[in-house]
Every structure is written in structure tokens, then in C-alpha cells.
Design an enzyme around this catalytic site. Structure first.
Site, PDB file in Angstrom:
ATOM      1  N   SER A 197     -71.356 -28.663  -3.330  1.00  0.00           N
ATOM      2  CA  SER A 197     -72.156 -27.487  -2.739  1.00  0.00           C
ATOM      3  C   SER A 197     -73.407 -27.531  -3.435  1.00  0.00           C
ATOM      4  O   SER A 197     -73.690 -28.188  -4.610  1.00  0.00           O
ATOM      5  CB  SER A 197     -71.247 -26.146  -3.208  1.00  0.00           C
TER       6      SER A 197
ATOM      7  N   GLU B 199     -77.410 -25.613  -4.551  1.00  0.00           N
ATOM      8  CA  GLU B 199     -77.860 -24.366  -4.608  1.00  0.00           C
ATOM      9  C   GLU B 199     -79.441 -24.272  -4.491  1.00  0.00           C
ATOM     10  O   GLU B 199     -80.084 -25.371  -4.943  1.00  0.00           O
ATOM     11  CB  GLU B 199     -77.594 -23.904  -5.975  1.00  0.00           C
TER      12      GLU B 199
ATOM     13  N   THR C 190     -79.983 -18.305  -4.609  1.00  0.00           N
ATOM     14  CA  THR C 190     -80.146 -17.394  -6.092  1.00  0.00           C
ATOM     15  C   THR C 190     -80.513 -15.899  -5.738  1.00  0.00           C
ATOM     16  O   THR C 190     -81.369 -15.545  -4.840  1.00  0.00           O
ATOM     17  CB  THR C 190     -80.687 -18.038  -6.932  1.00  0.00           C
TER      18      THR C 190
ATOM     19  N   ALA D 283     -83.909 -11.483 -10.770  1.00  0.00           N
ATOM     20  CA  ALA D 283     -83.422 -10.467 -12.013  1.00  0.00           C
ATOM     21  C   ALA D 283     -83.767  -8.988 -11.077  1.00  0.00           C
ATOM     22  O   ALA D 283     -84.800  -8.601 -10.543  1.00  0.00           O
ATOM     23  CB  ALA D 283     -84.552 -10.557 -12.865  1.00  0.00           C
TER      24      ALA D 283
ATOM     25  N   GLY E  32     -76.133 -10.774 -14.177  1.00  0.00           N
ATOM     26  CA  GLY E  32     -77.636 -10.976 -13.698  1.00  0.00           C
ATOM     27  C   GLY E  32     -78.726 -10.166 -14.913  1.00  0.00           C
ATOM     28  O   GLY E  32     -77.920 -10.047 -15.973  1.00  0.00           O
ATOM     29  N   ASP E  33     -79.939 -10.267 -14.665  1.00  0.00           N
ATOM     30  CA  ASP E  33     -80.697  -9.670 -15.629  1.00  0.00           C
ATOM     31  C   ASP E  33     -81.601  -8.626 -15.013  1.00  0.00           C
ATOM     32  O   ASP E  33     -81.905  -8.876 -13.866  1.00  0.00           O
ATOM     33  CB  ASP E  33     -81.729 -10.989 -16.172  1.00  0.00           C
TER      34      ASP E  33
ATOM     35  N   LYS F 150     -63.178 -11.793 -15.720  1.00  0.00           N
ATOM     36  CA  LYS F 150     -63.826 -12.115 -14.709  1.00  0.00           C
ATOM     37  C   LYS F 150     -62.989 -12.501 -13.543  1.00  0.00           C
ATOM     38  O   LYS F 150     -62.557 -12.131 -12.358  1.00  0.00           O
ATOM     39  CB  LYS F 150     -64.955 -12.767 -14.487  1.00  0.00           C
TER      40      LYS F 150
ATOM     41  N   PHE G 262     -86.124 -24.801 -19.389  1.00  0.00           N
ATOM     42  CA  PHE G 262     -84.736 -24.236 -18.968  1.00  0.00           C
ATOM     43  C   PHE G 262     -83.962 -24.133 -20.014  1.00  0.00           C
ATOM     44  O   PHE G 262     -82.983 -23.178 -20.042  1.00  0.00           O
ATOM     45  CB  PHE G 262     -84.258 -25.153 -17.662  1.00  0.00           C
TER      46      PHE G 262
ATOM     47  N   HIS H 130     -71.323 -28.947  -8.041  1.00  0.00           N
ATOM     48  CA  HIS H 130     -72.182 -27.852  -7.421  1.00  0.00           C
ATOM     49  C   HIS H 130     -73.708 -28.379  -7.917  1.00  0.00           C
ATOM     50  O   HIS H 130     -73.901 -28.335  -9.268  1.00  0.00           O
ATOM     51  CB  HIS H 130     -72.005 -26.532  -7.927  1.00  0.00           C
TER      52      HIS H 130
END
Length: 300
Positions: free
Chosen positions: A31, A33, A64, A67, A123-124, A180, A231, A281
Site C-alpha cells: 500500500s 500513502e 493524509t 492537523a 491527529g493534531d 484501539k 521528520f 506500506h
């Protein structure tokens, strides 16, 4: 002794597969992204990148979510294009700062678009915003999606083999992940890493907590050393010292950085697949060359 210490977790992963009787696929699931482009030029470039990567026959492409949902329009637009190109698309969906009604509306829109897979994240919040919203954790979002939509969506969640940077402890991080999964997640995608032992140990320890869904390793190609280091410092991903020093030694020699990165990441993927990872991924950064080269070397 070193062999026992370094590879025991990998044997545990294999044993788990044997106990469940699930046959390992000869062709691992791939996969990829993307992030939603911000300019018309970026939109056009991403279309070209996608076409190049579709040759890998990805199981799905994910997009994606910024934020606080700041890229929602771009995310949904990119998802629509991927679906129109005949490829399954997964939308990221974050809940921090969101209300149940806003998430309900997003789920309705995504379902109407034909999306059948979500990447559910806490998330942010955008910078300058305080806390808020009706969800505190990603597990709350997973449970809400299940309650609202039943089994309409395959739900992916995030996993952190090297521990979430905001976790109180490794044990708390594992418990949060297991929560989760038990809330209804079908599978997980990890933060990128370059230490396979961290991944296999995480999978083994998650299994012990009853979180036994497939955990797909997230793969970050190395194409720009300063970007990778930035990053990694931000998200808590560990860059092994020997890799960091080699990258620093190349300075601005882009060709050497890319060649070294190709060797390192290909070997990482080989080790992961050999020892039982269910797929790969790729975090493409909206570029195709490195991912295509890695997969070619892997025979994929």
C-alpha cells in the site's frame, strides 16, 4: 547469545502465523500513502506519480489528513481521483478537535464516495488552537466509527514500534494501541523505523495483550537526509547512529544519499518480509522513483 536476543521476537511472529493456520502470501500486500497537494502544479505531478506506482498493484492508496482536518477538501478530492482511476483509496480521518456530528458527516460523505477503508487517527490540532472537541483518543474515534457504520469500513490504526513520542511509558503506549484494536480496528500501519527488532518485539507484545490484528510496517525511503532527520526528530522515529553518520558524511552528494538509502531500505524490507511482516506500506512523499526502485529490487 546475540542471535537469540536479536531474533527471538521474529520467531514468535512466525509461530503465531503457524498457530492460526493462516498461509503466508507469496506476494506481500503493498500500500502507498500520498499527501494532498497544495497547488495545481502539485496536483498534476501527483497524478503522474500515481500512475507510475499503480504498476505495483497496490492493495490501496491512502491520503493524509492535515492537523484539525485542515486539508479535508484536498484529502477528499485526492481520494475521489484515486477511486476514479480504479484503485481502492483509504482516507485518513482524525478526531482531535472534532465533534461527533462533524465526523458523522465526514463518514457519510466518504461512504457515498465509495471509500471502504479508513486510517483512524487522533491527529493534531493546528498551531494556536487549544484542546477541544468530543474525542480524546483514536480509540474513541474507532469505537464511534463502528457504532455509526457497523462493518462498512475497514479501519486501520497507527502503531508505534519505537513508542509514541507523547506516551507516558512503553507499557502505556502498548495499552493504548491494544485499546484501539479492541475498539474495532481491523489492522494497523506503523510509524516508519529502521530497526526491525523494534517492529517484531512490538508485534509480539501486542499479541500478548490480545491485539492480534495484522501490523503492516510503514516504510520511509531515504532520498533527502536533512528532510529525514527533521521528520524523525519531530515524530520520534529513531535513526540508527550508523545511518545518521553515513548520511551526514555525504553532505550535499544527492546521488550517494539516494544510493545508500536504496540499499538500506531494500535490506530493511527484505528482512521484514522474510521474518513474517504481512506487507509493506510506503510513505511516498508524493514521489515514485525510490518506491519503484525498492520494489523492483524486492522482485515486487
Amino acid at each position: 547469545v546475540m542471535a537469540i536476543v536479536n531474533f527471538g521476537w521474529r520467531r514468535n511472529v512466525r509461530t503465531h502465523d503457524q498457530q492460526t493456520g493462516v498461509a503466508m502470501s507469496t506476494q506481500p500486500a503493498l500500500s502507498i500513502e500520498f499527501f494532498p497537494p497544495k497547488t495545481d502544479d502539485g496536483v498534476g505531478k501527483l497524478r503522474t506519480v500515481r500512475q507510475a506506482l499503480y504498476a505495483l498493484k497496490p492493495e490501496f492508496c491512502s491520503v493524509t489528513f492535515g492537523a484539525g482536518g485542515s486539508t479535508q477538501a484536498g484529502t477528499f478530492s485526492t481520494v475521489k481521483e484515486i477511486l476514479a482511476e480504479g484503485v481502492p483509496a483509504a482516507s485518513h480521518l482524525s478526531c482531535i478537535g472534532a465533534t461527533r456530528e462533524s465526523v458523522r458527516a465526514q463518514l457519510h460523505e466518504l461512504r457515498a464516495m465509495g471509500v471502504r477503508r479508513l486510517v483512524a487517527l487522533r491527529g493534531d490540532l493546528p498551531s494556536g488552537y487549544g484542546a477541544g472537541g468530543e474525542f480524546q483518543y483514536a480509540s474513541d474515534l474507532v469505537a464511534f466509527i463502528r457504532a455509526e457504520t457497523g462493518r462498512d469500513f475497514h479501519i486501520e490504526v497507527a502503531a508505534y514500534p519505537e513508542i509514541h513520542p507523547q506516551a507516558r511509558s512503553p507499557e502505556a503506549d502498548l495499552r493504548a494501541y491494544a485499546t484501539k484494536v479492541k475498539a474495532g480496528a481491523d489492522s494497523a500501519i506503523t510509524q516508519y523505523f529502521y530497526n526491525t527488532d523494534a517492529y517484531f518485539r512490538f508485534v509480539d507484545e501486542a499479541h500478548k495483550l490480545g491485539a492480534d490484528v495484522p501490523v503492516v510496517p510503514g516504510i520511509m525511503p531515504i532520498i533527502n537526509s536533512s528532510q529525514l532527520l527533521r521528520f524523525s526528530d519531530a515524530c520520534g522515529a529513531e535513526i540508527p547512529r550508523w545511518i545518521r553518520l553515513r548520511l551526514q558524511s555525504y553532505g550535499d552528494d544527492v546521488a550517494s544519499i539516494k544510493a545508500f538509502g536504496l540499499d538500506v531500505v531494500t535490506r530493511l524490507c527484505e528482512d521484514l518480509l522474510r521474518d513474517g511482516a504481512p506487507g509493506l506500506h510506503f510513505y511516498t512523499l508524493n514521489q515514485s522513483d525510490a518506491v519503484a526502485a525498492i520494489c523492483q529490487r524486492l522482485g515486487l
